[in-house]
Design a protein around this motif. Structure first.
Motif, PDB file in Angstrom:
ATOM      1  N   ILE A   1     -48.121  29.199 -54.234  1.00 27.23           N
ATOM      2  CA  ILE A   1     -48.724  29.862 -53.069  1.00 27.23           C
ATOM      3  C   ILE A   1     -50.185  30.140 -53.406  1.00 27.23           C
ATOM      4  N   GLU A   2     -51.093  29.615 -52.542  1.00 29.56           N
ATOM      5  CA  GLU A   2     -52.530  29.763 -52.797  1.00 29.56           C
ATOM      6  C   GLU A   2     -53.206  30.402 -51.588  1.00 29.56           C
ATOM      7  N   THR A   3     -54.304  31.077 -51.871  1.00 30.48           N
ATOM      8  CA  THR A   3     -55.156  31.588 -50.791  1.00 30.48           C
ATOM      9  C   THR A   3     -56.594  31.178 -51.089  1.00 30.48           C
TER      10      THR A   3
ATOM     11  N   THR B   1     -48.613  31.914 -58.092  1.00 28.82           N
ATOM     12  CA  THR B   1     -49.603  32.247 -57.060  1.00 28.82           C
ATOM     13  C   THR B   1     -51.004  32.075 -57.619  1.00 28.82           C
TER      14      THR B   1
ATOM     15  N   ARG C   1     -46.890  19.971 -48.839  1.00 29.55           N
ATOM     16  CA  ARG C   1     -47.890  21.047 -48.861  1.00 29.55           C
ATOM     17  C   ARG C   1     -48.206  21.447 -47.431  1.00 29.55           C
TER      18      ARG C   1
ATOM     19  N   ILE D   1     -53.778  29.884 -46.243  1.00 30.52           N
ATOM     20  CA  ILE D   1     -52.592  30.219 -47.041  1.00 30.52           C
ATOM     21  C   ILE D   1     -51.828  28.914 -47.234  1.00 30.52           C
ATOM     22  N   SER D   2     -51.718  28.476 -48.478  1.00 27.62           N
ATOM     23  CA  SER D   2     -51.125  27.181 -48.774  1.00 27.62           C
ATOM     24  C   SER D   2     -49.818  27.372 -49.541  1.00 27.62           C
ATOM     25  N   VAL D   3     -48.764  26.668 -49.096  1.00 25.29           N
ATOM     26  CA  VAL D   3     -47.461  26.700 -49.765  1.00 25.29           C
ATOM     27  C   VAL D   3     -47.112  25.266 -50.165  1.00 25.29           C
TER      28      VAL D   3
ATOM     29  N   SER E   1     -41.245  29.436 -47.735  1.00 23.70           N
ATOM     30  CA  SER E   1     -40.723  29.450 -49.108  1.00 23.70           C
ATOM     31  C   SER E   1     -39.259  29.037 -49.143  1.00 23.70           C
TER      32      SER E   1
ATOM     33  N   ILE F   1     -44.350  33.378 -44.340  1.00 24.71           N
ATOM     34  CA  ILE F   1     -44.375  32.999 -45.760  1.00 24.71           C
ATOM     35  C   ILE F   1     -42.966  32.867 -46.300  1.00 24.71           C
TER      36      ILE F   1
ATOM     37  N   VAL G   1     -49.377  39.009 -50.088  1.00 23.28           N
ATOM     38  CA  VAL G   1     -48.657  38.028 -50.904  1.00 23.28           C
ATOM     39  C   VAL G   1     -48.143  38.681 -52.182  1.00 23.28           C
TER      40      VAL G   1
END
Length: 769
Positions: free
Chosen positions: A525-527, A486, A611, A551-553, A510, A506, A467
């Protein structure tokens, strides 16, 4: 038998038993002078005659001479008494003997008269007094008999009562107990009578006492005491009943009631009881929470306010129809899906089962209610997953067939290119055609990605690192108006996935977020590490339990309505304007995630954004899994002297591939199915390599054909090919694999590598009997 009469008012019949004629004459003459209104005289001269007379006629009194021709003395008296006629007997004897008179009285005579001293007055008075005395004695005996009989019946009744009865004197001593009392106190009546009662006596009230038996066991009894007069003496009559079983039953009932109440209060399902009018009588806490009403708010109200949608107006009619005609719409049937109505006005799906309950003369109905919102959501997700699976199979099949077509076009274009004159303009036409073919091949790869049948090259990856390395590219791609943030978790687990596909995923997510925000907004963007448990998997079909990397967007875009949300992963579905997107981006994401063993979850709300969470299984391996670097291309014309058995059912592709191989000097044997290929192997003197498609007619797949060939040619190199990926082949990783469509260089490289690995010698055919 005596006629039970008063002498002074009625005639009395007299039986004279005497053999003396003078006595008969004397007595018969008395009525004529003094007793005409009182006595009738009959005569018997022997005991035998007397018995016959007594058996035939009624007699009120007997005058008896003890000395008869057929009987003498006291035996005569005894003989009459033995007849038990209950007739008074006066002894009429010529012997004036006091001792004899006393003896006769002891034997049962009522009086004694001497013939020598008798006169009319004495005779009349004696008869009258004897009759009156006998009458009084009979009346008294009758009363005594009645009293005795009454006492006997009373005692019999008391003895046979189920309740224990005790008669207690005014001093508190036990005077009488019945059999039930003996059993209740575990003592016989000899032990009880005369003993002090020992329990408090409260008149006309029911009290409970504890009776301790000799073995120290305790019996619980209920007692009622009343005052009583017995033979002019005050006493207490106590009635006791063993209530031990009743008490135990009551305790068990209390326990059962408590248990039922506990179930009612704590069960997860809602429970509501109503009467015949549909009025709510009880509601448990689960139903209160489910509908948003407190018990005080809903009890006494019609249950229809808990029923939503079209069923609200029908509910009362169902109950009425059942009560009037027994017609069952829902009562007593299997559970039925209805629409529930919360206090807030929200409709939600419920499953309702109703049973009938009779409480005495009162009839009530019990409804068990299950909120099936989660179940419906799960069913919808399962349906969506199954639909996507079906669409995936369809698109995978289309991509497979399209790859065969592209293979023919690509192969022929390459052959054409090699044979063209040195004309740049003509070759430019062919280059553009081949470029279009490669774009088509890319499209089939996207379709295979959706159907989870594309060829992946997984490696062990650090998601956070990937990422961070994409940060610059994302900012350039999305533009300055999109603020990218992030939040990468600490100690994120490694995963095993195709890095290029993960980057594409990803990037696709995005770009979709940017478009949903019209190019302006916030992208997060999260992990994180997530351990999916069985509860999560139950609500999300096709997810797996265990550690995952999420993995969150998240974007701040317009969000999606439910009808759009249900279609976002379908291939070619897009909400973008014509020419702005193919609709394959998210379908490729879906396919990649599923093929990587992961799970995807989308939440969106209109006006608040979307999400998307991607869950990929954690991996404990270290280092790269597959080295995808390609070897140098195989030099041309090194196929000379080598024989390839080509098995391909698509005629055009088989002919094109044959030409491509012959261009490199290979000898090609071709077959269109497995059985034909086996026949060629038996007839051919020499084969160096088997090159077969996976999907073949004739009942034998390419993989099965390879396994059969290796049974008698164990060292023969095998190259499998398919429009699907290698992952779709059970056990296919045991062989080399070439993805369709392939270029001539990819074909030469794959075959050349195999022949080089096995050595440059041919493998002679060995015939197996």
């Amino acid at each position: 038998m005596m006629n039970m009469l008063q002498v002074k008012h009625y005639h009395a019949s007299v039986l004279l038993i005497d053999e003396d004629p003078q006595s008969t004459i004397f007595l018969q003459s008395v009525p004529e002078r003094t007793m005409a209104d009182h006595f009738d005289i009959a005569h018997a001269g022997t005991l035998r005659d007397a018995k016959q007379h007594l058996g035939a006629q009624a007699v009120d009194i007997i005058l008896l001479d003890l000395y008869l021709p057929d009987s003498s003395g006291l035996d005569t008296l005894r003989a009459l008494i033995q007849l038990q006629l209950n007739i008074p007997i006066v002894i009429y004897s010529h012997r004036e003997n006091l001792e004899l008179a006393m003896e006769t009285m002891r034997e049962g005579a009522d009086d004694f008269l001497s013939k020598s001293n008798i006169d009319e007055r004495t005779l009349v008075r004696t008869l009258r007094f004897t009759l009156e005395r006998h009458q009084l004695q009979s009346d008294l005996q009758s009363k005594v008999d009645k009293l005795s009989s009454g006492r006997h019946r009373l005692r019999h009744m008391l003895e046979n009562l189920a309740d224990a009865i005790l008669v207690i004197s005014d001093e508190g001593k036990i005077q009488f107990v019945n059999q039930a009392a003996e059993a209740l106190f575990h003592r016989n009546r000899d032990e009880l009578i005369g003993q002090h009662f020992g329990f408090p006596v409260i008149y006309d009230a029911m009290i409970e006492i504890n009776i301790v038996a000799p073995n120290l066991s305790i019996t619980f009894a209920e007692m009622r005491a009343v005052k009583f007069e017995l033979e002019d003496s005050p006493c207490v009559v106590a009635s006791l009943r063993d209530i031990s079983e009743l008490r135990n039953s009551y305790a068990a009932l209390q326990e059962s009631s408590g248990r039922i109440r506990g179930i009612f209060e704590n069960v997860n399902n809602g429970i509501v009881t109503i009467d015949e009018r549909g009025i709510v009588k009880t509601i448990n806490p689960a139903a209160e929470l489910m509908f948003g009403y407190t018990a005080l708010e809903i009890i006494g109200k019609n249950v229809s306010r808990l029923v939503g949608g079209a069923d609200s107006d029908k509910h009362d009619a169902w109950i009425s129809a059942y009560i009037d005609s027994g017609e069952r719409k829902i009562i007593g049937k299997k559970s039925r899906e209805l629409s529930g109505l919360r206090k807030s006005g929200e409709n939600f799906p419920i499953e309702l089962s109703v049973s009938e309950m009779q409480l005495g003369e009162i009839r009530e109905f019990v409804g068990v209610i299950v909120d099936i919102t989660d179940r419906k959501e799960t069913q919808n997700q399962l349906f969506q997953s199954q639909k996507m699976e079906a669409v995936g199979q369809l698109t995978g099949g289309i991509a497979h067939d399209f790859n065969n077509i592209l293979g023919v076009v690509l192969g022929n274009m390459e052959l054409l290119y090699e044979s063209l004159p040195d004309d740049e303009e003509i070759k430019a036409y062919v280059d553009r055609a081949m470029e279009a073919i490669m774009l088509g091949a890319g499209l089939t790869k996207q379709l295979l990605a959706f159907s989870r049948r594309q060829e992946l090259e997984p490696k062990v990856l650090d998601v956070n690192k990937l990422v961070m390395e994409m940060d610059k590219m994302l900012r350039l791609t999305l533009g300055e108006a999109v603020e990218i943030k992030t939040e990468l978790g600490d100690n994120i687990d490694l995963i095993k996935a195709d890095p290029s596909q993960l980057e594409s995923m990803i990037l696709n997510l995005s770009i979709n977020s940017r478009d949903a925000m019209n190019g302006i907004g916030h992208l997060l963007i999260e992990t994180s590490n997530e351990d999916l448990d069985s509860d999560y998997v139950e609500l999300h079909p096709y997810a797996n339990t265990g550690p995952h990397v999420c993995i969150s967007v998240t974007d701040t875009g317009t969000g999606m309505p439910e009808d759009v949300l249900a279609k976002i992963f379908q291939p070619f579905f897009t909400t973008k304007a014509e020419g702005k997107g193919t609709g394959l981006g998210l379908s490729m994401v879906f396919g990649f995630v599923k093929q990587s063993g992961g799970h995807i979850d989308v939440s969106s709300e209109m006006g608040y954004g979307t999400r998307i969470r991607i869950y990929l299984p954690a991996c404990d391996e270290v280092g790269a899994a597959i080295d995808s670097e390609k070897n140098e291309l195989w030099s041309p014309h090194l196929g000379r002297g080598k024989t390839v058995l080509l098995v391909e059912d698509e005629k055009l592709l088989r002919e094109t591939t044959t030409l491509m191989l012959k261009e490199q000097g290979y000898t090609v044997l071709s077959a269109d199915d497995g059985p034909s290929a086996l026949e060629l192997l038996l007839d051919s003197p020499r084969v160096d390599l088997l090159f077969t498609d996976m999907v073949l007619p004739g009942g034998i797949t390419g993989h099965e054909l390879a396994l059969k060939v290796l049974e008698f040619l164990p060292e023969l190199p095998v190259l499998l090919s398919s429009g699907y990926s290698r992952d779709t082949i059970r056990g296919g990783r045991l062989f080399s694999f070439l993805q369709k469509p392939y270029t001539d260089q990819e074909l030469y490289l794959a075959i050349g590598e195999l022949l080089d690995t096995k050595g440059k010698r041919g493998i002679e055919h060995v015939q197996v009997s």
